[in-house]
Design an enzyme around this catalytic site. Structure first.
Site, PDB file in Angstrom:
ATOM      1  N   ARG A   1       0.940  -1.245  -0.026  1.00 53.03           N
ATOM      2  CA  ARG A   1      -0.042   0.031  -0.054  1.00 53.03           C
ATOM      3  C   ARG A   1       0.753   1.048   0.116  1.00 53.03           C
ATOM      4  O   ARG A   1       1.862   1.283   0.463  1.00 53.03           O
ATOM      5  CB  ARG A   1      -0.962   0.074   1.367  1.00 53.03           C
ATOM      6  CG  ARG A   1      -1.735  -1.445   1.320  1.00 53.03           C
ATOM      7  CD  ARG A   1      -2.721  -0.885   2.756  1.00 53.03           C
ATOM      8  NE  ARG A   1      -3.475  -2.328   2.936  1.00 53.03           N
ATOM      9  CZ  ARG A   1      -3.285  -3.479   3.570  1.00 53.03           C
ATOM     10  NH1 ARG A   1      -2.018  -3.805   3.966  1.00 53.03           N
ATOM     11  NH2 ARG A   1      -4.006  -4.330   3.665  1.00 53.03           N
TER      12      ARG A   1
ATOM     13  N   HIS B   1      -2.831   2.540  -5.897  1.00 49.33           N
ATOM     14  CA  HIS B   1      -3.703   1.545  -5.612  1.00 49.33           C
ATOM     15  C   HIS B   1      -3.876   0.651  -6.768  1.00 49.33           C
ATOM     16  O   HIS B   1      -3.820  -0.524  -6.740  1.00 49.33           O
ATOM     17  CB  HIS B   1      -4.948   1.725  -4.717  1.00 49.33           C
ATOM     18  CG  HIS B   1      -5.315   0.702  -3.704  1.00 49.33           C
ATOM     19  ND1 HIS B   1      -4.670   1.013  -2.561  1.00 49.33           N
ATOM     20  CD2 HIS B   1      -6.249   0.134  -3.551  1.00 49.33           C
ATOM     21  CE1 HIS B   1      -5.278  -0.180  -1.587  1.00 49.33           C
ATOM     22  NE2 HIS B   1      -6.146  -0.514  -2.527  1.00 49.33           N
TER      23      HIS B   1
ATOM     24  N   ARG C   1      -1.343  -1.812  -6.989  1.00 48.92           N
ATOM     25  CA  ARG C   1      -1.491  -2.903  -5.912  1.00 48.92           C
ATOM     26  C   ARG C   1      -2.603  -4.120  -6.548  1.00 48.92           C
ATOM     27  O   ARG C   1      -2.317  -5.111  -6.595  1.00 48.92           O
ATOM     28  CB  ARG C   1      -2.119  -2.502  -4.716  1.00 48.92           C
ATOM     29  CG  ARG C   1      -2.484  -3.390  -3.626  1.00 48.92           C
ATOM     30  CD  ARG C   1      -2.700  -2.790  -2.308  1.00 48.92           C
ATOM     31  NE  ARG C   1      -3.445  -3.420  -1.178  1.00 48.92           N
ATOM     32  CZ  ARG C   1      -2.962  -4.169  -0.386  1.00 48.92           C
ATOM     33  NH1 ARG C   1      -1.618  -4.595  -0.520  1.00 48.92           N
ATOM     34  NH2 ARG C   1      -3.665  -4.847   0.354  1.00 48.92           N
TER      35      ARG C   1
ATOM     36  N   TYR D   1     -10.330 -10.460  -6.439  1.00 46.22           N
ATOM     37  CA  TYR D   1      -9.440 -10.506  -7.551  1.00 46.22           C
ATOM     38  C   TYR D   1      -9.810 -11.692  -8.523  1.00 46.22           C
ATOM     39  O   TYR D   1      -9.455 -11.813  -9.629  1.00 46.22           O
ATOM     40  CB  TYR D   1      -7.971 -10.634  -7.354  1.00 46.22           C
ATOM     41  CG  TYR D   1      -7.442  -9.156  -6.683  1.00 46.22           C
ATOM     42  CD1 TYR D   1      -7.504  -8.142  -7.365  1.00 46.22           C
ATOM     43  CD2 TYR D   1      -7.360  -9.166  -5.355  1.00 46.22           C
ATOM     44  CE1 TYR D   1      -7.002  -7.187  -6.708  1.00 46.22           C
ATOM     45  CE2 TYR D   1      -6.901  -8.096  -4.574  1.00 46.22           C
ATOM     46  CZ  TYR D   1      -6.774  -6.856  -5.349  1.00 46.22           C
ATOM     47  OH  TYR D   1      -6.470  -5.597  -4.717  1.00 46.22           O
TER      48      TYR D   1
END
Length: 295
Positions: free
Chosen positions: A147, A241, A244, A276
């Site tokens: 992060r 992000h 990420r 995901y």
């Protein structure tokens, strides 16, 4: 009742160990309710279920999207749960309030092929401090999935070059190690040598620093990410992000175990990681539609 808010904030800070960003968000939502009470000339003790429904409806009428209203509901539920636990209130009027339905959004990602090409082009024989720092920023975000707040907390001594891993301080002070590959390790050594050789007035032990040698800050990282992602994608969302999300999706596409991805991302539970799987499935559908003659 405002003094109870201070007790709640201290509870979040010292017992729950929430990040400063999260605490500010909670405080903002509680203050929003207090301000509405002032406008309505109503005491906190008089709040009931109907009043809270009226308050959240008012937020919606002001143009707040469902996710913003749900954030307010969640924050105030935590506040009331704390008040009940401490015996500061006798009833919990928010208990029956349900969150608004929201459309599920898949994480925005950058294609891994584009990111790899970008990083390969950046990974040159450059001796420019800022350029190498920018490479380190992008490589760490895309290569480890950390992060933004975790990136800013990395200190030089957190890097274990021998075992090729970095100690990461995550949410609620949880620690984890993330692996790094040899190319990144080499670039990190070069970067640290250049950083050491710089004649900074205030040398910081934080890994990522500004061109003046001061601790990096969120806006600087956002600028770096946006600058380079703008060269490879036209999508509106170009934030740390996104990298990420791109890291997690790339691992899943290449067959990585979901539990392993969870550990690398520092997720508390598997449910946060499972988003995901939907993203990967949608991408496969998209590829199928584009490539299959009967799709």
């Amino acid at each position: 009742m405002r003094m109870y808010k201070d007790r709640f904030i201290n509870y979040l800070k010292f017992e729950k160990r929430y990040s400063e960003h999260t605490i500010i968000a909670y405080e903002r939502e509680i203050d929003g309710l207090f301000q509405f009470l002032d406008v309505e000339s109503m005491a906190f003790e008089e709040i009931d279920y109907r009043f809270l429904r009226y308050y959240f409806s008012n937020l919606k009428e002001q143009g707040k999207v469902a996710t913003s209203v749900n954030r307010a509901i969640s924050s105030l539920k935590s506040f009331y749960k704390f008040l009940m636990r401490e015996g500061l209130v006798q009833q919990n009027p928010i208990a029956l309030i349900k969150s608004l339905k929201t459309a599920k959004k898949l994480p925005v990602v950058v294609e891994k092929e584009k990111m790899i090409k970008l990083l390969d082009n950046m990974n040159s024989s450059s001796e420019d401090f800022e350029q190498i720092r920018d490479f380190i920023v992008l490589e760490l975000l895309f290569g480890t999935g950390i992060r933004l707040a975790e990136l800013l907390k990395i200190k030089e001594q957190d890097i274990d070059f021998y075992n090729k891993k970095i100690l990461i301080f995550g949410k609620r002070s949880k620690e984890r190690f993330v692996p790094i590959h040899q190319t990144l390790a080499n670039e990190l050594r070069k970067y640290l040598d250049l950083k050491k050789a710089k004649d900074f007035q205030n040398k910081s032990t934080e890994l990522i620093v500004s061109k003046e040698g001061k601790e990096a800050y969120p806006k600087l990282i956002y600028r770096i990410v946006k600058k380079y992602l703008s060269t490879i994608t036209s999508q509106k969302k170009r934030s740390p992000h996104v990298l990420r999300h791109s890291f997690a999706t790339a691992l899943l596409d290449n067959g990585a175990d979901l539990n392993a991805i969870k550990e690398l991302l520092g997720h508390a539970g598997l449910s946060a990681t499972q988003v995901y799987t939907h993203n990967s499935a949608e991408r496969l559908k998209s590829i199928y539609k584009q490539a299959h003659p009967k799709a």
